[in-house]
Design an enzyme around this catalytic site. Structure first.
Site, PDB file in Angstrom:
ATOM      1  N   ASN A   8       6.826  -2.386  11.155  1.00 15.61           N
ATOM      2  CA  ASN A   8       6.800  -3.638  10.167  1.00 15.61           C
ATOM      3  C   ASN A   8       8.209  -4.020   9.647  1.00 15.61           C
ATOM      4  O   ASN A   8       8.655  -3.405   8.832  1.00 15.61           O
ATOM      5  CB  ASN A   8       5.905  -3.011   8.783  1.00 15.61           C
ATOM      6  CG  ASN A   8       5.710  -4.132   7.610  1.00 15.61           C
ATOM      7  OD1 ASN A   8       6.260  -5.172   7.990  1.00 15.61           O
ATOM      8  ND2 ASN A   8       5.385  -3.451   6.478  1.00 15.61           N
ATOM      9  N   LYS A  10       9.058  -6.660   7.835  1.00 15.02           N
ATOM     10  CA  LYS A  10       9.047  -6.944   6.489  1.00 15.02           C
ATOM     11  C   LYS A  10      10.017  -8.399   6.466  1.00 15.02           C
ATOM     12  O   LYS A  10      10.025  -9.203   7.810  1.00 15.02           O
ATOM     13  CB  LYS A  10       9.869  -6.131   5.601  1.00 15.02           C
ATOM     14  CG  LYS A  10       8.927  -4.775   5.680  1.00 15.02           C
ATOM     15  CD  LYS A  10       9.284  -3.671   4.554  1.00 15.02           C
ATOM     16  CE  LYS A  10       8.358  -2.428   4.512  1.00 15.02           C
ATOM     17  NZ  LYS A  10       8.628  -1.431   3.680  1.00 15.02           N
TER      18      LYS A  10
HETATM   19  P1  PGA Z   1       9.517   2.406   5.296  1.00 19.78           P
HETATM   20  O1  PGA Z   1       8.289   1.472   5.223  1.00 19.78           O
HETATM   21  O2  PGA Z   1       9.042   3.127   6.811  1.00 19.78           O
HETATM   22  O3  PGA Z   1      10.800   1.752   5.371  1.00 19.78           O
HETATM   23  O4  PGA Z   1       9.474   3.647   4.292  1.00 19.78           O
HETATM   24  C1  PGA Z   1       7.122   1.648   5.756  1.00 19.78           C
HETATM   25  C2  PGA Z   1       6.157   0.428   5.301  1.00 19.78           C
HETATM   26  O5  PGA Z   1       6.479   0.056   4.354  1.00 19.78           O
HETATM   27  O6  PGA Z   1       5.406   0.167   5.880  1.00 19.78           O
END
Ligand code: PGA
Length: 239
Positions: A8, A10
């Protein structure tokens, strides 16, 4: 059941990142990742360019609207995501639930995704105060009951404790195991259940070995292809 390693991204990246699946493929060719489905969910702007050169990596969106079309400025429909060549869509990520996305909205988005031939990745997870109050399992059960689309089995569930996302904090292996067993009882046999929250190359092997952990949803550690490849290698088999 094939393991799903889902990235992901983001709100990270730019147009040069559309070459990252090729970079990933050169680090870890398909022959070295048997039994694993690798998925990258970039910002929606890059979906179409990325589906044009996937190197065997699946491409997905991070969100969709529940309606097919209409006066919804700034939104994209599941139909558009499918038309761009993607196969998956994340729905109900806690960063979106924080912004007001309800279980019912998540359910409608997931139903729309299924209608258009996408696999929704439905995110659930408790806050720190809910865990400390001993409510984690009840919270997750309630989220699942209200956000899974009825009668759809082509779905993925991602368990992401909110307090573990982007914090470097991870539940104990026992807590991950008992939550995933709990989710398995609710969703039945065929559904892949991912763990998400601070998954990194250093902890992936241990987490992915837990019963009923069928993959991972990875934020920060998925931005570098080297790191994503190391996480994939924790479960991959070479042919
Ligand atoms: P992270 O995020 O691996 O940076 O903790 C996971 C997510 O939000 O899917």
């Amino acid at each position: 059941m094939r393991t799903l390693i889902a990235a992901n991204w983001k709100m990270h990246g730019n147009s040069s990142w559309v070459d990252k699946p090729a970079e990933f493929g050169s680090i870890l060719p398909q022959s070295k990742r048997e039994g694993v489905d690798v998925l990258i969910c970039p910002p929606a702007l890059f979906l179409a360019a990325m589906t044009a050169n996937t190197q065997g990596v699946f491409i997905g969106a991070q969100n969709c609207h529940h309606e097919d079309k209409g006066a919804h400025t700034g939104e994209i429909s599941a139909e558009m995501v499918k038309d761009a060549g993607a196969d998956y869509v994340i729905v109900g990520h806690s960063e979106r639930r924080e912004g007001g996305e309800t279980n019912r909205a998540v359910q409608a988005k997931a139903a729309s995704a299924c209608r258009h031939g996408l696999t929704p990745i439905i995110c659930v997870g408790e806050s720190l105060s809910q865990r400390e109050a001993g409510e984690a399992e009840a919270v997750v059960a309630a989220q699942l009951a209200a956000s899974m689309p009825e009668g759809e089995t082509s779905i993925v569930v991602a368990y992401e404790p909110i307090w573990a996302i982007g914090t470097g904090k991870v539940p104990t292996i026992e807590d991950i195991g008992s939550m995933h067993n709990h989710i398995r009882k609710i969703v039945g046999k065929g559904v892949r259940i991912l763990y998400g929250g601070s998954v990194k190359p250093g902890n992936a092997r241990e987490i992915l070995a837990v019963e009923n952990v069928n993959g991972a949803l990875i934020g920060g550690a998925s931005l570098e292809m080297d790191s994503l490849a190391k996480i994939t290698q924790a479960v991959a088999v070479s042919s």
